[in-house]
Design an enzyme around this catalytic site. Structure first.
Site, short mmCIF file in Angstrom:
data_model
loop_
_atom_site.label_atom_id
_atom_site.label_comp_id
_atom_site.label_asym_id
_atom_site.label_seq_id
_atom_site.Cartn_x
_atom_site.Cartn_y
_atom_site.Cartn_z
CB ALA A 237 -26.43 7.80 -19.29
CE LYS A 238 -25.20 1.59 -14.37
NZ LYS A 238 -24.23 0.49 -14.21
NE ARG A 239 -22.22 9.54 -20.80
CZ ARG A 239 -22.79 8.61 -21.53
NH1 ARG A 239 -22.89 7.37 -21.04
NH2 ARG A 239 -23.26 8.87 -22.74
#
Length: 281
Positions: A237-239
């Site tokens: 995930a980007k986060r």
């Protein structure tokens, strides 16, 4: 003709999970002599970074993929407004001024989509000075739509049952449309016949099938694919700062070789490919 799409949001760089999803969509379309589309989903308010769209294109080219690009979501706002107005006139959309904290305080049930909204604003008077989202009146919508089915390549025919999500937001306070409404409308407008995406979004399809019925949209097939997991077992995930494709490009990695490895299920060190979730079938 089979038409698929890859629809990233420019709120962070692409990572291996995105690469795998794009490759699945690309290959399914090309194997059928169809079209693979790129659509930039750029209506996420201040989080959207327009410059990332060019990075996405370079990433896809580096992977050896070929695509046709369709208009970005930011050019489609009129269609979202029109669809929301149509749903409001049908009596299946209502304003909600509740904050996230207020919803959490009511101890709602949890669903695969997050908190279940308890319907506090349904049928009530609203403080017009507070920002309002627009929610789908699920029971009213189901009464209009009747029984529905949809088909996944891996899981077969599914009976559409979106009740586990409750009255979802279709128009956000901070954006012209939620993912549910925008992606469903866009796929219909772009002629997408096979929606490919990660298995974590499988349950969301129940909502999207309902919206297609209410709005008279064409019904595609779906292909929910396996997910790439990091060494903690979490989805990339980007986060969480998963390593980006642009960093791999800058380091001189061979994108086409990487793409072929992903096709063969050969993951880089520390990355595993999950199977289709148990219980979906």
């Amino acid at each position: 003709m089979t038409t698929t799409r890859f629809a990233p949001s420019p709120n962070g760089p692409l990572h291996l999970g995105h690469a795998y999803s794009a490759i699945v969509a690309h290959d399914l379309a090309k194997e059928a002599g169809g079209r693979f589309l790129l659509r930039i989903e750029d209506i996420d308010g201040a989080r959207s970074r327009p410059e990332l769209a060019d990075e996405f294109r370079r990433d896809l080219e580096w992977l050896g993929l070929e695509w046709d690009e369709v208009p970005a979501q930011s050019t489609r706002l009129d269609s979202y407004h029109a669809a929301a107005e149509r749903l409001r006139e049908m009596g299946v959309l209502y304003p909600c001024t509740c904050t996230r904290a207020e919803i959490e305080a009511l101890a709602p049930r949890l669903s695969p989509g997050g908190m279940i909204y308890p319907g506090s604003c349904k049928g009530s008077h609203h403080d017009l000075t507070r920002p309002a989202a627009m929610r789908l009146d699920l029971e009213s919508a189901l009464a209009l739509a009747g029984e529905l089915e949809w088909e996944d390549d891996n899981a077969g025919i599914q009976r559409a049952d979106p009740r586990e999500f409750g009255d979802v937001v279709l128009v956000r306070k901070d954006a012209p449309a939620s993912y549910h409404l925008a992606a469903t409308l866009d796929d219909g407008a772009d002629g997408v016949t096979l929606v490919t995406r990660g298995a974590d979004l499988f349950s969301m399809t129940h909502i999207h099938r309902l919206l297609q019925q209410l709005l008279g949209l064409p019904v595609p097939r779906w292909h929910h694919h396996a997910l790439l997991l990091d060494d903690t077992g979490e989805k990339l995930a980007k986060r969480r700062g998963s390593p980006s494709l642009s960093d791999r490009r800058a380091a001189g990695d061979d994108g086409k070789k990487l793409a072929q490895s992903l096709r063969m299920g050969q993951m880089p060190c520390g990355i595993t490919l999950s199977g289709f979730p148990h219980g979906v079938l």
